[in-house]
Motif scaffolding. Structure first.
Motif, mmCIF file in Angstrom:
data_model
loop_
_atom_site.group_PDB
_atom_site.id
_atom_site.type_symbol
_atom_site.label_atom_id
_atom_site.label_comp_id
_atom_site.label_asym_id
_atom_site.label_seq_id
_atom_site.Cartn_x
_atom_site.Cartn_y
_atom_site.Cartn_z
ATOM 1 N N THR A 156 5.708 1.835 -13.053
ATOM 2 C CA THR A 156 4.904 1.828 -11.831
ATOM 3 C C THR A 156 3.424 1.821 -12.177
ATOM 4 O O THR A 156 3.012 2.191 -13.280
ATOM 5 N N ALA A 157 2.613 1.412 -11.209
ATOM 6 C CA ALA A 157 1.174 1.248 -11.464
ATOM 7 C C ALA A 157 0.522 2.551 -11.899
ATOM 8 O O ALA A 157 -0.359 2.549 -12.786
ATOM 9 N N TRP A 158 0.913 3.671 -11.304
ATOM 10 C CA TRP A 158 0.257 4.928 -11.673
ATOM 11 C C TRP A 158 0.537 5.321 -13.111
ATOM 12 O O TRP A 158 -0.321 5.965 -13.757
ATOM 13 N N THR A 159 1.721 4.951 -13.636
ATOM 14 C CA THR A 159 2.027 5.291 -15.027
ATOM 15 C C THR A 159 1.213 4.451 -15.994
ATOM 16 O O THR A 159 1.017 4.839 -17.144
ATOM 17 N N VAL A 160 0.746 3.295 -15.534
ATOM 18 C CA VAL A 160 -0.036 2.389 -16.385
ATOM 19 C C VAL A 160 -1.534 2.645 -16.239
ATOM 20 O O VAL A 160 -2.265 2.729 -17.234
ATOM 21 N N PHE A 161 -1.998 2.808 -15.001
ATOM 22 C CA PHE A 161 -3.430 2.888 -14.734
ATOM 23 C C PHE A 161 -3.905 4.288 -14.333
ATOM 24 O O PHE A 161 -5.116 4.516 -14.229
ATOM 25 N N PHE A 209 0.846 -1.203 0.000
ATOM 26 C CA PHE A 209 0.000 0.000 0.000
ATOM 27 C C PHE A 209 0.877 1.247 0.000
ATOM 28 O O PHE A 209 0.644 2.203 -0.755
ATOM 29 N N THR A 210 1.925 1.256 0.826
ATOM 30 C CA THR A 210 2.799 2.436 0.878
ATOM 31 C C THR A 210 3.559 2.613 -0.430
ATOM 32 O O THR A 210 3.783 3.743 -0.871
ATOM 33 N N LEU A 211 3.953 1.518 -1.051
ATOM 34 C CA LEU A 211 4.683 1.625 -2.316
ATOM 35 C C LEU A 211 3.812 2.245 -3.400
ATOM 36 O O LEU A 211 4.262 3.121 -4.155
ATOM 37 N N LEU A 212 2.580 1.790 -3.513
ATOM 38 C CA LEU A 212 1.670 2.340 -4.521
ATOM 39 C C LEU A 212 1.481 3.838 -4.321
ATOM 40 O O LEU A 212 1.523 4.620 -5.280
ATOM 41 N N HIS A 213 1.275 4.253 -3.080
ATOM 42 C CA HIS A 213 1.064 5.669 -2.796
ATOM 43 C C HIS A 213 2.349 6.481 -2.986
ATOM 44 O O HIS A 213 2.316 7.593 -3.533
ATOM 45 N N ASP A 214 3.465 5.946 -2.536
ATOM 46 C CA ASP A 214 4.737 6.667 -2.673
ATOM 47 C C ASP A 214 5.073 6.925 -4.133
ATOM 48 O O ASP A 214 5.571 7.994 -4.488
ATOM 49 N N ASP A 215 4.851 5.922 -4.972
ATOM 50 C CA ASP A 215 5.183 6.088 -6.381
ATOM 51 C C ASP A 215 4.392 7.223 -7.013
ATOM 52 O O ASP A 215 4.899 7.955 -7.858
ATOM 53 N N VAL A 216 3.146 7.367 -6.592
ATOM 54 C CA VAL A 216 2.328 8.475 -7.097
ATOM 55 C C VAL A 216 2.884 9.806 -6.590
ATOM 56 O O VAL A 216 3.083 10.752 -7.358
ATOM 57 N N MET A 217 3.130 9.896 -5.284
ATOM 58 C CA MET A 217 3.575 11.153 -4.693
ATOM 59 C C MET A 217 4.961 11.569 -5.188
ATOM 60 O O MET A 217 5.223 12.753 -5.404
ATOM 61 N N ASP A 218 5.839 10.576 -5.371
ATOM 62 C CA ASP A 218 7.198 10.876 -5.801
ATOM 63 C C ASP A 218 7.339 10.918 -7.320
ATOM 64 O O ASP A 218 8.416 11.264 -7.827
ATOM 65 N N ARG A 219 6.272 10.529 -8.039
ATOM 66 C CA ARG A 219 6.279 10.475 -9.506
ATOM 67 C C ARG A 219 7.374 9.537 -10.011
ATOM 68 O O ARG A 219 7.986 9.768 -11.059
ATOM 69 N N ASP A 220 7.604 8.460 -9.286
ATOM 70 C CA ASP A 220 8.595 7.479 -9.727
ATOM 71 C C ASP A 220 8.048 6.714 -10.932
ATOM 72 O O ASP A 220 6.949 6.144 -10.860
ATOM 73 N N PRO A 221 8.800 6.668 -12.027
ATOM 74 C CA PRO A 221 8.278 6.008 -13.226
ATOM 75 C C PRO A 221 8.451 4.497 -13.238
ATOM 76 O O PRO A 221 7.754 3.802 -13.975
ATOM 77 N N THR A 222 9.412 3.978 -12.450
ATOM 78 C CA THR A 222 9.654 2.537 -12.478
ATOM 79 C C THR A 222 9.793 1.976 -11.075
ATOM 80 O O THR A 222 10.211 2.667 -10.147
ATOM 81 N N ARG A 223 9.421 0.722 -10.949
ATOM 82 C CA ARG A 223 9.651 -0.047 -9.727
ATOM 83 C C ARG A 223 9.853 -1.495 -10.145
ATOM 84 O O ARG A 223 9.103 -2.025 -10.962
ATOM 85 N N ARG A 224 10.881 -2.101 -9.569
ATOM 86 C CA ARG A 224 11.182 -3.499 -9.879
ATOM 87 C C ARG A 224 11.339 -3.699 -11.391
ATOM 88 O O ARG A 224 10.849 -4.665 -11.966
ATOM 89 N N HIS A 225 11.976 -2.719 -12.021
ATOM 90 C CA HIS A 225 12.376 -2.796 -13.419
ATOM 91 C C HIS A 225 11.209 -2.789 -14.405
ATOM 92 O O HIS A 225 11.340 -3.284 -15.526
ATOM 93 N N ARG A 226 10.078 -2.210 -14.003
ATOM 94 C CA ARG A 226 9.003 -2.005 -14.971
ATOM 95 C C ARG A 226 8.165 -0.805 -14.557
ATOM 96 O O ARG A 226 8.306 -0.314 -13.427
#
Length: 378
Positions: free
Chosen positions: A145-150, A126-143
């Motif tokens: 991030t969920a926010w960039t896809v959905f 849950f924290t990873l999904l939210h952090d990626d949105v807040m930090d605008r991280d484009p990748t996680r685990r080499h692909r």
């Protein structure tokens, strides 16, 4: 909120074996030793085998739209919904739950704590999904991030759903410790959110307005809290008393701070081929990570240069500027401080662990995991 599982070569990070300050092996190899590394790897593999069925069953209970995003985030599906053999993460937190339960209560306690371990892993994601949105991280685990896809909204809602699943797992668990575990995990989520709020607030402040004590407290809330909670939940499921649970919480918190210090070093000097993120991603985002704040507080000429560099927005593609900024952090002592502080935090973690579990053999699983996350090269 989260601590990111990044990877790097030691040669890039300069991370030393923090269990024994100043101990550097020949050739710069500071990865886990063969025995400790194998033991930790076996624990993590066993944890995945025990916890993944609980995670999958929980995710399958979600509505279709949320289920698809969660499956993608965990690496079980591609964006088009076809099956994937993805990387769902190392499972450090659920492994800590099971190792703590086993250390204090044996195999039966470990088996009883599987649902609690899955709940901790759901909260982490849950924290990873939210952090990626807040930090605008484009990748996680080499692909991607969920926010960039959905999209932002769907990724946030999927994270919310995972947190709800975590608490439901504990609410439905008939184990006598489940109620106390649920309350403790809920308190941890509040602490995670407070730490994330502090982090985002600090990002809006000038570099010279942030103190090292503030960043350490924030790091404990964002990273140490969930590792400590994981250990405490394992203790609760083993029937441990308040003092043992508190000591294991302290062990996890201090090990978590050591982990975050190393992770921050990796965030500056990590190899993109292994981290899956651009070089110097934290510097580009002007993150006030621990090495950066320590460098800024050093009062050196390099600190003054770093303050000027950090006061300007990053220009996309400016690799030379990133390299110059990383060098300023290093010359101002940020990297050396982070490594020394990590060693100190790990020493404190060992003291807390000895309070709860005096027998090193019984604490072997927890020791191996702590060694893995703090001596790691990935």
């Amino acid at each position: 909120m989260a601590d990111f599982m990044t990877e790097t070569e030691h040669r890039s990070t300069g991370v030393s074996h923090i269990g024994a300050p100043g101990d550097r092996r020949e050739g710069g190899d500071t990865g886990p030793g063969p025995l400790d590394g194998q033991e930790a790897a076996a624990l993590l593999e066993r944890t995945r085998a025990l916890v993944d069925p609980e995670l999958r069953a929980a995710v399958e209970s979600l509505p279709g739209s949320m289920r698809r995003i969660a499956r993608y985030h965990f690496g079980w599906e591609h964006a088009d919904g076809t099956p994937a053999e993805g990387n769902a993460g190392k499972a450090i937190r659920p492994a800590l739950v099971l190792a703590a339960a086993a250390a204090l209560g044996g195999p039966a306690a470990r088996a009883a704590a599987v649902r609690a371990a899955a709940a901790v892993e759901l909260v982490h994601n849950f924290t990873l999904l939210h952090d990626d949105v807040m930090d605008r991280d484009p990748t996680r685990r080499h692909r991607p991030t969920a926010w960039t896809v959905f999209g932002d909204t769907d990724a946030i809602l999927a994270g919310d759903a995972l947190q709800a699943l975590a608490l439901r797992l504990l609410a439905e668990d008939p184990h006598p410790a489940a109620g106390r575990a649920a309350a403790r995990l809920a308190d941890c989520v509040v602490e995670l959110c407070a730490g994330q709020h502090t982090d985002t607030d600090m990002e809006r402040r000038a570099p010279d307005e942030v103190t090292l004590d503030e960043v350490l407290a924030m790091a404990e809330a964002k990273t140490g809290a969930l590792l400590g909670c994981a250990c405490a939940l394992g203790a609760l499921y083993a029937g441990a008393g308040p003092e043992e649970a508190a000591a294991l919480d302290g062990f996890g918190r201090q090990a978590g701070l050591a982990f975050q210090l190393i992770d921050d070093v990796i965030g500056i000097w990590g190899d993109p081929r292994r981290t899956g993120k651009p070089a110097g991603a934290d510097l580009a985002a002007r993150k006030k990570s621990l090495p950066v704040v320590a460098a800024l507080a050093s009062g050196t000429p390099a600190a003054a240069e770093l303050a000027v560099l950090y006061g300007k927005p990053y220009v996309s593609g400016d690799s030379e500027g990133i390299a110059r900024t990383a060098l300023a952090v290093e010359q101002a002592g940020g990297r050396d401080w982070a490594q020394a502080e990590a060693a100190d935090r790990m020493a404190r973690a060992m003291q807390e662990l000895a309070r709860a579990i005096p027998d090193p053999e019984a604490a072997g699983g927890l020791l191996a995991l702590a060694e893995f996350v703090t001596r790691r090269s990935s």
